[in-house]
Write a protein that holds these residues in place. Structure first.
Motif, mmCIF file in Angstrom:
data_model
loop_
_atom_site.group_PDB
_atom_site.id
_atom_site.type_symbol
_atom_site.label_atom_id
_atom_site.label_comp_id
_atom_site.label_asym_id
_atom_site.label_seq_id
_atom_site.Cartn_x
_atom_site.Cartn_y
_atom_site.Cartn_z
ATOM 1 N N ASP A 1 -48.429 -9.457 -20.236
ATOM 2 C CA ASP A 1 -49.250 -10.492 -20.866
ATOM 3 C C ASP A 1 -50.493 -9.850 -21.464
ATOM 4 O OD1 ASP A 1 -48.506 -12.851 -18.224
ATOM 5 O OD2 ASP A 1 -47.507 -12.518 -20.153
ATOM 6 N N ALA A 2 -50.701 -10.039 -22.753
ATOM 7 C CA ALA A 2 -51.859 -9.465 -23.428
ATOM 8 C C ALA A 2 -53.140 -10.075 -22.882
ATOM 9 C CB ALA A 2 -51.755 -9.711 -24.934
ATOM 10 N N SER A 3 -54.177 -9.223 -22.746
ATOM 11 C CA SER A 3 -55.474 -9.703 -22.244
ATOM 12 C C SER A 3 -56.471 -9.949 -23.358
ATOM 13 C CB SER A 3 -56.054 -8.697 -21.246
ATOM 14 O OG SER A 3 -56.215 -7.421 -21.866
ATOM 15 N N ASP A 4 -56.208 -9.439 -24.564
ATOM 16 C CA ASP A 4 -57.081 -9.723 -25.702
ATOM 17 C C ASP A 4 -56.239 -9.643 -26.976
ATOM 18 O OD1 ASP A 4 -56.925 -6.974 -26.601
ATOM 19 O OD2 ASP A 4 -58.427 -6.472 -25.102
ATOM 20 N N LEU B 1 -50.477 -6.889 -27.269
ATOM 21 C CA LEU B 1 -49.318 -7.711 -27.620
ATOM 22 C C LEU B 1 -48.559 -8.076 -26.357
ATOM 23 C CD1 LEU B 1 -47.498 -8.872 -29.914
ATOM 24 C CD2 LEU B 1 -46.194 -6.724 -29.788
ATOM 25 N N SER B 2 -48.267 -9.365 -26.186
ATOM 26 C CA SER B 2 -47.462 -9.820 -25.056
ATOM 27 C C SER B 2 -45.986 -9.543 -25.356
ATOM 28 C CB SER B 2 -47.671 -11.315 -24.817
ATOM 29 O OG SER B 2 -49.010 -11.581 -24.454
ATOM 30 N N VAL B 3 -45.291 -8.926 -24.394
ATOM 31 C CA VAL B 3 -43.883 -8.584 -24.583
ATOM 32 C C VAL B 3 -43.105 -9.017 -23.346
ATOM 33 C CG1 VAL B 3 -44.253 -6.681 -26.188
ATOM 34 C CG2 VAL B 3 -44.368 -6.254 -23.730
ATOM 35 N N LEU B 4 -41.774 -9.115 -23.525
ATOM 36 C CA LEU B 4 -40.882 -9.525 -22.445
ATOM 37 C C LEU B 4 -39.966 -8.365 -22.059
ATOM 38 C CD1 LEU B 4 -39.846 -13.070 -23.737
ATOM 39 C CD2 LEU B 4 -41.595 -12.525 -22.036
ATOM 40 N N ALA B 5 -39.542 -8.360 -20.818
ATOM 41 C CA ALA B 5 -38.643 -7.310 -20.355
ATOM 42 C C ALA B 5 -37.350 -7.321 -21.162
ATOM 43 C CB ALA B 5 -38.347 -7.509 -18.867
ATOM 44 N N GLU C 1 -57.184 -26.170 -30.560
ATOM 45 C CA GLU C 1 -57.902 -24.897 -30.698
ATOM 46 C C GLU C 1 -58.091 -24.255 -29.328
ATOM 47 O OE1 GLU C 1 -58.796 -23.124 -33.149
ATOM 48 O OE2 GLU C 1 -58.621 -24.409 -34.908
ATOM 49 N N ASP C 2 -58.444 -25.065 -28.331
ATOM 50 C CA ASP C 2 -58.605 -24.537 -26.973
ATOM 51 C C ASP C 2 -57.266 -24.023 -26.437
ATOM 52 O OD1 ASP C 2 -61.249 -25.244 -27.109
ATOM 53 O OD2 ASP C 2 -61.009 -27.133 -26.031
ATOM 54 N N LEU C 3 -56.178 -24.733 -26.758
ATOM 55 C CA LEU C 3 -54.860 -24.285 -26.327
ATOM 56 C C LEU C 3 -54.510 -22.945 -26.953
ATOM 57 C CD1 LEU C 3 -52.102 -24.602 -24.993
ATOM 58 C CD2 LEU C 3 -51.409 -26.061 -26.911
ATOM 59 N N ARG C 4 -54.812 -22.813 -28.237
ATOM 60 C CA ARG C 4 -54.516 -21.546 -28.917
ATOM 61 C C ARG C 4 -55.266 -20.384 -28.270
ATOM 62 N NH1 ARG C 4 -55.442 -21.211 -35.274
ATOM 63 N NH2 ARG C 4 -57.608 -21.413 -34.629
ATOM 64 N N LYS C 5 -56.508 -20.621 -27.868
ATOM 65 C CA LYS C 5 -57.275 -19.569 -27.203
ATOM 66 C C LYS C 5 -56.667 -19.233 -25.852
ATOM 67 C CE LYS C 5 -61.641 -20.796 -29.439
ATOM 68 N NZ LYS C 5 -63.025 -21.316 -29.241
ATOM 69 N N GLN C 6 -56.201 -20.273 -25.129
ATOM 70 C CA GLN C 6 -55.585 -20.036 -23.831
ATOM 71 C C GLN C 6 -54.302 -19.217 -23.957
ATOM 72 O OE1 GLN C 6 -56.347 -20.921 -20.598
ATOM 73 N NE2 GLN C 6 -58.382 -21.571 -21.263
ATOM 74 N N LEU C 7 -53.600 -19.392 -25.066
ATOM 75 C CA LEU C 7 -52.352 -18.652 -25.284
ATOM 76 C C LEU C 7 -52.598 -17.269 -25.869
ATOM 77 C CD1 LEU C 7 -50.070 -21.496 -26.722
ATOM 78 C CD2 LEU C 7 -50.072 -20.558 -24.400
ATOM 79 N N GLY C 8 -53.859 -16.956 -26.159
ATOM 80 C CA GLY C 8 -54.176 -15.648 -26.718
ATOM 81 C C GLY C 8 -53.875 -15.522 -28.190
ATOM 82 N N LEU C 9 -53.729 -16.649 -28.862
ATOM 83 C CA LEU C 9 -53.467 -16.621 -30.298
ATOM 84 C C LEU C 9 -54.788 -16.652 -31.051
ATOM 85 C CD1 LEU C 9 -50.593 -19.251 -30.453
ATOM 86 C CD2 LEU C 9 -50.389 -16.777 -30.270
ATOM 87 N N SER C 10 -54.759 -16.173 -32.274
ATOM 88 C CA SER C 10 -55.950 -16.213 -33.121
ATOM 89 C C SER C 10 -55.523 -16.461 -34.551
ATOM 90 C CB SER C 10 -56.738 -14.898 -33.033
ATOM 91 O OG SER C 10 -55.957 -13.813 -33.516
ATOM 92 N N LYS C 11 -56.478 -16.875 -35.353
ATOM 93 C CA LYS C 11 -56.167 -17.139 -36.758
ATOM 94 C C LYS C 11 -55.697 -15.867 -37.458
ATOM 95 C CE LYS C 11 -59.411 -20.964 -37.214
ATOM 96 N NZ LYS C 11 -60.607 -21.490 -37.916
ATOM 97 N N SER C 12 -56.302 -14.753 -37.091
ATOM 98 C CA SER C 12 -55.918 -13.502 -37.748
ATOM 99 C C SER C 12 -54.496 -13.106 -37.397
ATOM 100 C CB SER C 12 -56.894 -12.389 -37.351
ATOM 101 O OG SER C 12 -56.896 -12.231 -35.929
ATOM 102 N N GLY D 1 -43.076 -19.235 -18.644
ATOM 103 C CA GLY D 1 -43.420 -20.328 -17.745
ATOM 104 C C GLY D 1 -44.900 -20.648 -17.772
ATOM 105 N N SER D 2 -45.726 -19.607 -17.774
ATOM 106 C CA SER D 2 -47.166 -19.810 -17.830
ATOM 107 C C SER D 2 -47.591 -20.500 -19.118
ATOM 108 C CB SER D 2 -47.884 -18.458 -17.703
ATOM 109 O OG SER D 2 -49.287 -18.611 -17.870
ATOM 110 N N ALA D 3 -46.984 -20.079 -20.239
ATOM 111 C CA ALA D 3 -47.316 -20.696 -21.528
ATOM 112 C C ALA D 3 -46.890 -22.164 -21.561
ATOM 113 C CB ALA D 3 -46.649 -19.924 -22.660
#
Length: 352
Positions: A295-298, A302-306, A246-257, A109-111
């Motif tokens: 929810d991953a903080s950096d 890794l973000s995981v679901l129940a 790019e800003d959205l990707r950062k908000q979602l915690g995604l990175s190019k790597s 929902g947050s994403a």
């Protein structure tokens, strides 16, 4: 009354000349010089391609034909167009509503809410692009077609009428020479006067039309500047869109790597397996079930679901300690790796 009779006679002579030309019976047709013919052809090409360019750019700016029709009708009625949300804003609104329904506190929902907010920004950027392109490219081309090109078409039509009058006068003059009588002499004098007048009118209209055709060079120069403005608007729009994403990707915690790590890891594993010709002992694979959403903080986490099943990948520090607060895990489907608090995991079993 005399004026009406004269006008009627002129129209009759003009119609007769036009009909004879269409039937191939006219022998006194005035031809334009080669340069003027080329200028006329160039004007026709300019009109054709300007109309096509304007139509295609309009389709790019507004793909929905119903919306274009509505805007056209409102413009003709001198009414303001309604500021409706575009497809990006509609998608963003849908994402926000879905995210709120699933719950802003949940990972999904947050994403969704974040994606919705940034897609609404994309919608605003697209509106700015449409506005700048319409004003910098579409409007000048339409003004050219409605103004200069219509005037040129009108002058070309007048030139054709003057040419018909001139050719009709030439034909009349030629016929008067074949008649030998006092009446024929009077007719010859009249036809000479008519021919001189028709020639003068034709020459004047020809020069006026030639000047307007020469003006197309300035129009092409202006259209080139408008084209440059369109490209600049496109560059600015796409650059702004990339920055928003790019800003959205950062908000979602995604990175190019992280986006490229899956493909790289898969390729490396395949290469290693192909290069090895000796059998290896299959290591035990430990799995765990996620107890709660995390929810991953950096980018190290890794973000995981129940209730999600993950593979446990112990690093060097974790191998020497069974009491570590963090465990490195891997999502089986995507091969994404990251650290998760041990308290969020239930160690399942050993697989061989």
């Amino acid at each position: 009354m005399n004026f009406n009779l004269k006008a009627a006679g002129t129209l009759l002579s003009r119609a007769k000349q036009f009909t004879e030309e269409k039937l191939g019976q006219a022998t006194d047709r005035t031809e334009y010089d080669e340069n003027f013919e080329e200028m006329l052809a160039r004007a026709d090409r300019t009109k054709l391609w300007t109309e096509r360019l304007a139509s295609h750019v309009e389709t790019v700016l507004q793909p929905n034909i119903n919306e274009r029709l509505e805007e056209f009708i409102l413009t003709k009625l001198d009414q303001k167009t309604v500021n409706k949300p575009n497809i990006y804003e509609q998608l963003g609104q849908c994402m926000c509503e879905a995210g709120n329904d699933f719950g802003p506190s949940t990972q999904y929902g947050s994403a969704l809410i974040k994606c919705g907010q940034f897609h609404q920004k994309l919608g605003l950027a697209h509106k700015e692009f449409v506005h700048s392109s319409a004003g910098g490219f579409m409007q000048p081309l339409k003004s050219f077609l409605d103004g200069e090109m219509k005037s040129l078409t009108k002058e070309r039509r007048t030139l054709e009428i003057k040419r018909l009058d001139l050719d009709a006068a030439k034909s009349k003059k030629k016929k008067s020479k074949t008649i030998n009588s006092n009446v024929a002499i009077a007719m010859a004098d009249s036809s000479d006067t008519e021919l001189r007048h028709a020639q003068a009118e034709f020459d004047r209209q020809l020069e006026l039309t030639r000047l307007m055709l020469d003006g197309l060079n300035n129009s092409h120069t202006h259209h080139l500047r408008c084209l440059n403005d369109l490209v600049e608007s496109e560059v600015q729009y796409h650059r702004q869109s990339v920055q928003i994403l790019e800003d959205l990707r950062k908000q979602l915690g995604l990175s190019k790597s992280s986006l490229n790590s899956t493909a790289a890891a898969t390729a490396a594993a395949a290469a290693a397996a192909a290069a090895s010709s000796t059998p290896r002992t299959i290591q035990a694979l430990r799995t765990a079930t996620v107890k709660f959403d995390y929810d991953a903080s950096d980018h190290h986490e890794l973000s995981v679901l129940a209730k999600e099943t993950v593979n446990i990948i112990l690093d060097d520090n974790e191998k020497h300690s069974h009491d570590s607060d963090w465990i490195t895990v891997e999502r089986p489907q995507t091969k994404e790796r990251g650290r998760v608090p041990r308290a969020y995991l239930h160690i399942d079993t050993l697989l061989f």
